[in-house]
Write an enzyme that holds these catalytic residues in place. Structure first.
Site, PDB file in Angstrom:
ATOM      1  N   ASP A   1      42.349  35.617  42.345  1.00  0.00           N
ATOM      2  CA  ASP A   1      42.411  36.725  42.879  1.00  0.00           C
ATOM      3  C   ASP A   1      40.807  37.026  43.155  1.00  0.00           C
ATOM      4  OD1 ASP A   1      41.640  37.402  39.890  1.00  0.00           O
ATOM      5  OD2 ASP A   1      41.109  39.052  41.191  1.00  0.00           O
TER       6      ASP A   1
ATOM      7  N   GLY B   1      40.737  46.054  31.724  1.00  0.00           N
ATOM      8  CA  GLY B   1      39.571  45.839  31.005  1.00  0.00           C
ATOM      9  C   GLY B   1      38.152  45.498  31.852  1.00  0.00           C
ATOM     10  N   PHE B   2      38.399  44.946  32.934  1.00  0.00           N
ATOM     11  CA  PHE B   2      37.300  44.671  33.550  1.00  0.00           C
ATOM     12  C   PHE B   2      36.502  45.708  34.362  1.00  0.00           C
ATOM     13  CE2 PHE B   2      35.157  43.266  37.648  1.00  0.00           C
ATOM     14  CZ  PHE B   2      34.127  42.091  37.178  1.00  0.00           C
TER      15      PHE B   2
ATOM     16  N   CYS C   1      42.011  29.404  64.688  1.00  0.00           N
ATOM     17  CA  CYS C   1      42.890  30.296  63.944  1.00  0.00           C
ATOM     18  C   CYS C   1      44.349  30.757  64.660  1.00  0.00           C
ATOM     19  CB  CYS C   1      42.172  31.421  63.222  1.00  0.00           C
ATOM     20  SG  CYS C   1      43.274  32.469  62.434  1.00  0.00           S
TER      21      CYS C   1
ATOM     22  N   HIS D   1      42.403  39.187  59.395  1.00  0.00           N
ATOM     23  CA  HIS D   1      42.042  37.809  59.694  1.00  0.00           C
ATOM     24  C   HIS D   1      41.574  37.247  58.514  1.00  0.00           C
ATOM     25  CE1 HIS D   1      40.045  34.433  61.272  1.00  0.00           C
ATOM     26  NE2 HIS D   1      39.035  34.657  60.714  1.00  0.00           N
TER      27      HIS D   1
ATOM     28  N   CYS E   1      46.071  33.347  63.681  1.00  0.00           N
ATOM     29  CA  CYS E   1      46.596  34.632  63.334  1.00  0.00           C
ATOM     30  C   CYS E   1      46.638  35.658  64.527  1.00  0.00           C
ATOM     31  CB  CYS E   1      45.336  35.268  62.149  1.00  0.00           C
ATOM     32  SG  CYS E   1      44.012  35.909  62.666  1.00  0.00           S
TER      33      CYS E   1
ATOM     34  N   ASP F   1      46.161  43.634  36.601  1.00  0.00           N
ATOM     35  CA  ASP F   1      45.179  43.200  35.699  1.00  0.00           C
ATOM     36  C   ASP F   1      45.236  44.310  34.425  1.00  0.00           C
ATOM     37  OD1 ASP F   1      43.969  45.490  36.739  1.00  0.00           O
ATOM     38  OD2 ASP F   1      42.388  44.459  37.411  1.00  0.00           O
TER      39      ASP F   1
ATOM     40  N   CYS G   1      43.266  36.617  66.026  1.00  0.00           N
ATOM     41  CA  CYS G   1      42.497  35.663  66.775  1.00  0.00           C
ATOM     42  C   CYS G   1      43.371  35.294  68.148  1.00  0.00           C
ATOM     43  CB  CYS G   1      42.369  34.309  66.144  1.00  0.00           C
ATOM     44  SG  CYS G   1      41.039  34.705  64.907  1.00  0.00           S
TER      45      CYS G   1
END
Lengths: 361, 361
Positions: free
Chosen positions: A263, A63-64, A301, A332, A303, A60, A306
């Protein structure tokens, strides 16, 4: 895009990110600007080499964070003077400085330096802020076009990088490679201002466009309204990036509405606070009800968390403030988000919307 | 043995521990007794199932932590009353309670409840403490022999465990399996008292023996002297376990002197403080000199950290207080320790001592 603020997705090593199927990471210019500093990253060959990540990176503009993290900031036509949230030191970011920083960091996609309009903002303020962002966008593009070959990985020959030591995957195959600079649409919560911002940003000309200035405190319905109306004004044959969004349901809905990139810190930040996304809804793993729950966090799940660990173990790790809690919870949640996006892509390829809510998949 | 105090090696997931070649972990009864509590672990089928670790686990007796972490403790013939270091709650551990806890936790190797004699201690105090440990060892063995079949994984049939859900590797193949209870030699810094402690503990009879009460503040040379003299009195055909030692050089030296097992928080704790062990000596990764050092932490190391990341990146992660610093540093230090022990085993098999110091290997 998982968020790797300081060139690291908190607690997760790069090989695990690869295994999870992460294709692109977001990293924050503001934070890297302060630590370790752009010059250090640049001298190390850019972010890819620095963090040993050969897949895509987006930075980015800073700025944010300047608008959300710092005190004592002073915005002028030239740019923003601000004090570091870390040590109070004084800094200045302008469109040119933000480009210089992002070229030095060397991500694949970099973002124009915009003013994130606060919420609420009256009509005059929203217009003035939008117009400042447009003028800054033009300056960003001008600076970028003049300096885009300064990107660290464009300066070196591949062979030189390859011979520099251990194998590093982040070696560009063509030294003429440059970054892609995206423009950002602002305009507050006014669809007409958003349209004008989109038109004027497109007139400057970028290879991709972001919708900024949302998720800044407005109601979720208003976010959705502004996103949908703004999307109509952005070219559908170029990437459309919605910044800072959102929950699994939201990212699925926005993706189906035409958003190509998003994002959000939610999956990683929530994980570190013990809030886990599952096919059965959110799970607050700190709760005592899970203390002796032998089932998987999300039985649907696949992953690595899990498949291996029980809710009881994850609850114990979290309740005991064990480092591994943050690691496993993050893995996860990232998997859940990435699986959500994979499902959405399959829907899009199949040309149909899901029958049920995405959270039930 | 890497230390996994609360059923987790801080920051490192079990699959990474497996990849590192960890064959046995140490977990701390005192800490697990407080969180999540022995009953929870027992009801979850014991530590192996609870943490999803099918390799060996050793639990200490809790004695060392009671003596080093708690205030307001009161030692009597019966046992030790103490207050939790977490919340000040009152607890009591005795030989029987420590056995009950360790049987409930279900590690493969469990330790007799001993009194860790403070340093310095005068002759009368060291003798009284040693004799208390001997009496407690006898009570431990008696309790263990009566209750050893209460170990959680001995109570259930393999088939029942296997059908309980997802595959868990920690399923014993024989339901008559029990744990191994090791005795602990005390005796302060007096070789003669140590000999007497060894003899009387051997008379009680255990399948393995530990040397406790060292690394409690005494000079390193004295540690070595006591270890070497005590080893002579322990059967060489049974495991000899030196508790709480040490640096890479020390573990290599002690292994060559006949010590079969060691545990130490040093590799993991030092890692979390940025202190890394390498073939070139210790590296304090926080130092600014590494900020732009593109070389591997240890060019001679083939761990996943050294193969992928630069010192510059590791320094950045540490300096920025990133979670990943603790994860990666721990992985490297564990690898270094395990590689040290693999080298020592090779030397022993080859029947020779190293030509150079182990830190140069």
């Amino acid at each position: 895009m998982p968020v790797g603020t300081l060139a690291s997705v908190k607690g997760v090593s790069q090989d695990v990110l690869e295994d999870l199927g992460v294709e692109i990471l977001l990293s924050n210019t503001y934070h890297l600007f302060l630590r370790p500093g752009v010059e250090t990253v640049r001298r190390m060959g850019g972010l890819h080499r620095f963090m040993s990540w050969d897949r895509a990176i987006l930075t980015d503009s800073g700025g944010f964070q300047v608008f959300s993290l710092t005190d004592l900031r002073k915005v002028s036509e030239e740019g923003v003077a601000f004090r570091s949230h870390l040590d109070g030191s004084s800094h200045f970011l302008s469109p040119e400085k933000a480009m210089e920083a992002q070229i030095g960091l060397g991500a694949d996609i970099i973002m124009a330096f915009d003013e994130c309009t606060e919420y609420p903002a009256d009509a005059a303020r929203a217009r003035a802020s939008m117009e400042l962002t447009v003028r800054w966008a033009e300056r960003c593009k001008n600076y970028f076009e003049e300096h885009k070959h300064d990107v660290p990985w464009a300066l070196k020959e591949s062979a030189e990088l390859r011979s520099a030591g251990r194998p590093r995957a982040a070696v560009p195959t063509r030294s003429e490679a440059t970054q892609a600079l995206f423009g950002i649409v602002q305009g507050g919560m006014d669809p007409e201002l958003r349209r004008e911002s989109a038109d004027r940003t497109i007139d400057i000309g970028f290879p991709g466009y972001a919708i900024g200035g949302l998720s800044v405190g407005e109601p979720r319905e208003l976010t959705r309204e502004i996103v949908l109306s703004t999307l109509e004004h952005l070219p559908s044959d170029q990437p459309r990036y919605l910044m800072g969004v959102g929950t699994p349901d939201e990212i699925a809905q926005y993706a189906q509405s035409g958003v190509d990139m998003m994002d959000c810190v939610l999956p990683t930040r929530a994980a570190r606070h013990g809030l886990l996304f599952t096919s059965g809804g959110k799970v607050s793993i700190k709760q005592a009800r899970y203390a002796e729950d032998e089932s998987a966090l999300d039985p649907a799940c696949d992953c690595r968390v899990c498949l291996r660990y029980s809710r009881a173990y994850l609850r114990h790790l979290y309740a005991s403030n064990e480092l591994l809690a943050q690691v496993l919870n993050t893995v996860h949640n990232l998997h859940f988000y990435l699986a959500t996006m994979r499902t959405v892509r399959a829907w899009i390829r199949a040309g149909r919307a899901p029958a049920a809510g995405v959270s039930q998949m």
